[in-house]
Design an enzyme around this catalytic site. Structure first.
Site, short mmCIF file in Angstrom:
data_model
loop_
_atom_site.label_atom_id
_atom_site.label_comp_id
_atom_site.label_asym_id
_atom_site.label_seq_id
_atom_site.Cartn_x
_atom_site.Cartn_y
_atom_site.Cartn_z
N ASP A 99 0.80 -1.23 0.00
CA ASP A 99 0.00 0.00 0.00
C ASP A 99 0.82 1.28 0.00
O ASP A 99 0.32 2.33 0.38
CB ASP A 99 -0.92 0.00 1.22
CG ASP A 99 -0.15 -0.03 2.55
OD1 ASP A 99 1.09 0.00 2.52
OD2 ASP A 99 -0.80 -0.08 3.61
N GLU A 121 -0.40 -8.98 -1.04
CA GLU A 121 -1.04 -8.38 0.13
C GLU A 121 -2.23 -7.52 -0.32
O GLU A 121 -2.40 -6.36 0.07
CB GLU A 121 -0.07 -7.55 0.98
CG GLU A 121 -0.47 -7.43 2.44
CD GLU A 121 0.46 -6.54 3.27
OE1 GLU A 121 0.39 -5.31 3.14
OE2 GLU A 121 1.25 -7.09 4.05
N GLU A 135 -2.31 5.20 2.59
CA GLU A 135 -2.20 3.77 2.27
C GLU A 135 -3.52 3.12 1.85
O GLU A 135 -3.54 2.26 0.97
CB GLU A 135 -1.59 3.02 3.46
CG GLU A 135 -0.11 3.29 3.69
CD GLU A 135 0.17 4.57 4.48
OE1 GLU A 135 -0.81 5.20 4.96
OE2 GLU A 135 1.34 4.95 4.60
N ARG A 214 2.35 8.65 8.85
CA ARG A 214 2.10 10.04 8.47
C ARG A 214 0.99 10.68 9.30
O ARG A 214 1.11 11.81 9.76
CB ARG A 214 1.69 10.09 6.99
CG ARG A 214 2.80 10.54 6.06
CD ARG A 214 2.30 10.69 4.63
NE ARG A 214 3.29 11.36 3.79
CZ ARG A 214 4.45 10.86 3.42
NH1 ARG A 214 4.81 9.64 3.81
NH2 ARG A 214 5.28 11.55 2.66
C1 UD1 Z 1 6.49 5.05 3.88
C2 UD1 Z 1 5.14 4.67 3.27
C3 UD1 Z 1 4.28 3.99 4.34
C4 UD1 Z 1 5.02 2.85 5.02
C5 UD1 Z 1 6.36 3.33 5.53
C6 UD1 Z 1 7.15 2.20 6.11
C7 UD1 Z 1 4.12 6.12 1.59
C8 UD1 Z 1 3.45 7.40 1.30
N1 UD1 Z 1 4.45 5.89 2.84
O1 UD1 Z 1 6.23 6.04 4.86
O2 UD1 Z 1 3.11 3.50 3.74
O3 UD1 Z 1 4.25 2.39 6.10
O4 UD1 Z 1 7.10 3.89 4.45
O5 UD1 Z 1 8.23 2.66 6.86
O6 UD1 Z 1 4.36 5.35 0.69
N2 UD1 Z 1 13.93 8.48 5.39
C9 UD1 Z 1 15.30 8.38 5.43
N3 UD1 Z 1 15.88 7.17 5.15
C10 UD1 Z 1 15.16 6.05 4.86
C11 UD1 Z 1 13.75 6.16 4.85
C12 UD1 Z 1 13.16 7.38 5.11
O7 UD1 Z 1 15.99 9.35 5.69
O8 UD1 Z 1 15.74 4.99 4.62
C13 UD1 Z 1 13.30 9.79 5.66
C14 UD1 Z 1 13.43 10.76 4.48
O9 UD1 Z 1 13.68 12.03 4.99
C15 UD1 Z 1 12.02 10.73 3.88
C16 UD1 Z 1 11.16 10.51 5.09
O10 UD1 Z 1 11.90 9.61 5.91
O11 UD1 Z 1 11.72 11.94 3.19
C17 UD1 Z 1 9.78 9.95 4.84
O12 UD1 Z 1 9.82 8.79 4.00
P1 UD1 Z 1 8.48 8.36 3.20
O13 UD1 Z 1 8.76 7.11 2.44
O14 UD1 Z 1 7.94 9.48 2.45
O15 UD1 Z 1 7.43 8.11 4.36
P2 UD1 Z 1 7.34 6.98 5.45
O16 UD1 Z 1 6.70 7.59 6.65
O17 UD1 Z 1 8.64 6.30 5.57
#
Ligand code: UD1
Ligand code: UDP
Length: 384
Positions: A99, A121, A135, A214
């Site tokens: 998702d 899934e 999601e 989020r």
């Molecule tokens: C994402 C998914 C969410 C999932 C989650 C699992 C979307 C919109 N969200 O949310 O469904 O539950 O992943 O963890 O698809 N960042 C790092 N390094 C990393 C990963 C993230 O620095 O390895 C930081 C970055 O600044 C990035 C921020 O986290 O901009 C947010 O990452 P993002 O993938 O947008 O959102 P998640 O909350 O991780």
């Protein structure tokens, strides 16, 4: 015979963990499948940790992650990049998982390219467009674009049937996360994170926490942290262990409220084998994660879910998971009850397996052989 060309697309930590067993299964059957892996790298470090653990090499890496990335940014850069990958690979089918925004962009890119989509899934629903955000809609939209649906549970299949999906194109497989869990949890596991070897698991009750969603950023996460702090202040036999998601919006709040407490251990994201073994040794789990709601029940750990709704009702029905929201006093009260009331704890600490039996990837691969006309019969479905 031409091999079936499968393009597997994923981008975040949970997708990688849950796709890893399938990648391994398809690679094992390389006489039938030609399997290419494209990662958007919507997550970077947290994705690489999983790739390294499961020894998976991406054939295409879009490397799209940026600081403070937005849904618009992730969707458009992933879509454009995946279009180019599709142009090179020309697969018979794209397989996406779950998702996330990568999932939706992957399915949409395949649709634009007129390639079939398999959704792993598939069918989980809260039926509330805004929870979890984005999601619920990512999964629903991906379901609309999918040709075949690998549903982890009977409930998920029923959701798809209600939406008019042809039952011929759905198979209940169990969740691949249980396949992964069966390879990672080991009795004599030694942690590479030293602080986790220092815990006396017979004396300290480990309360394993993750929270990053989020919709919980800002006040809800701040409240969650204050609820946890109150718990650590009042119970001297617990250790709260919280591997903190790398999102700066999560890190800032969590470290602000919970850093420098003798009964709270804040860690960087753990390698998945460490996480699973820590879960196996913990007393209880408090989380807003989807994956943990599936893993912990199979290890017999009670879970308090920091959300108002869940798309995973099976373990709630089984009594192992309780959805409690994000309010400070509710978190404190519910966790305190599990720490003090043996009967209540005993009722929730049941090992249940509504999410899988460790054979989901095998069923998915078998179904693909059937779908592409290599074998004659549909594999048996998972029944909990
Ligand atoms: C994402 C998914 C969410 C999932 C989650 C699992 C979307 C919109 N969200 O949310 O469904 O539950 O992943 O963890 O698809 N960042 C790092 N390094 C990393 C990963 C993230 O620095 O390895 C930081 C970055 O600044 C990035 C921020 O986290 O901009 C947010 O990452 P993002 O993938 O947008 O959102 P998640 O909350 O991780
Ligand atoms: N996980 C991990 N290391 C951590 C925290 C979680 O390997 O430090 C694993 C966890 O066991 C589960 C998955 O990551 O398999 C859940 O991912 P996440 O919480 O990022 O996403 P969600 O489940 O909320 O979609």
């Amino acid at each position: 015979m031409n091999k079936i060309k499968i393009l597997i697309i994923f981008g975040t930590r949970p997708e990688a963990i849950k796709m890893a067993p399938l990648v391994q299964e398809l690679k094992k059957r390389n006489n039938f499948f030609d399997c290419t892996i494209a990662v958007t790298a919507q997550h970077r470090e947290m994705l690489d940790q999983v790739l390294s653990l499961f020894n998976i090499r991406a054939d295409h890496d879009l490397n799209i992650m940026t600081d403070k990335q937005t849904l618009f940014g992730i969707t458009t850069t992933a879509l454009l990049g995946l279009g180019q990958v599709l142009d090179k690979v020309k697969p018979d089918m794209v397989i996406v998982h779950g998702d996330t925004t990568t999932t939706f962009a992957g399915a949409l890119a395949a649709f634009y390219y007129k390639v079939k989509v398999g959704h792993v899934e598939a069918g989980l629903r809260t039926h509330n467009k805004w929870l979890p955000f984005p999601e619920e809609m990512n999964r629903k939209l991906t379901g609309s674009l999918a040709d075949i649906h690998f549903s982890p549970t009977e409930t998920a299949k029923k959701n798809l049937l209600k939406e008019g999906v042809n039952p011929e194109n759905i198979i209940v497989t169990g969740n691949t996360v249980i396949d992964a869990l069966q390879t990672t949890v080991k009795k004599n596991f030694v942690f590479s994170t030293a602080a986790l070897n220092d815990i006396d698991y017979t004396k300290e009750k480990v309360v394993l926490v993750t929270a990053h969603r989020r919709e919980n950023l800002g006040k809800p996460l701040d409240d969650i942290c204050h609820g946890l702090k109150k718990l650590a202040d009042d119970f001297d036999d617990i250790k709260i262990v919280y591997p903190v998601h790398l999102n700066p919006a999560v890190q800032n709040t969590v470290f602000d409220v919970l850093d420098n407490h003798e009964r709270i251990l804040l860690l960087n994201p753990l390698d998945t084998d460490e996480m699973h073994n820590l879960m196996a040794r913990s007393y209880m789990v408090i989380t807003d994660s989807g994956g943990l709601q599936e893993e912990a029940p199979s290890l017999g750990k009670p879970v308090l879910v920091l959300r108002n709704e869940t798309e995973r009702p099976e373990a709630v029905d089984a009594g192992t998971v309780k959805v409690i929201g994000t309010e400070i006093n509710t978190i404190y009260k519910e966790a305190a009850r599990l720490l003090t009331d043996k009967d209540e704890y005993g009722k929730m600490a049941n090992s249940v397996n509504p999410y899988g039996d460790g054979c989901a990837s095998r069923r998915i691969a078998d179904f693909l052989l059937y779908y592409f006309g290599i074998t004659k019969s549909k594999p048996e479905e998972f029944r909990s």
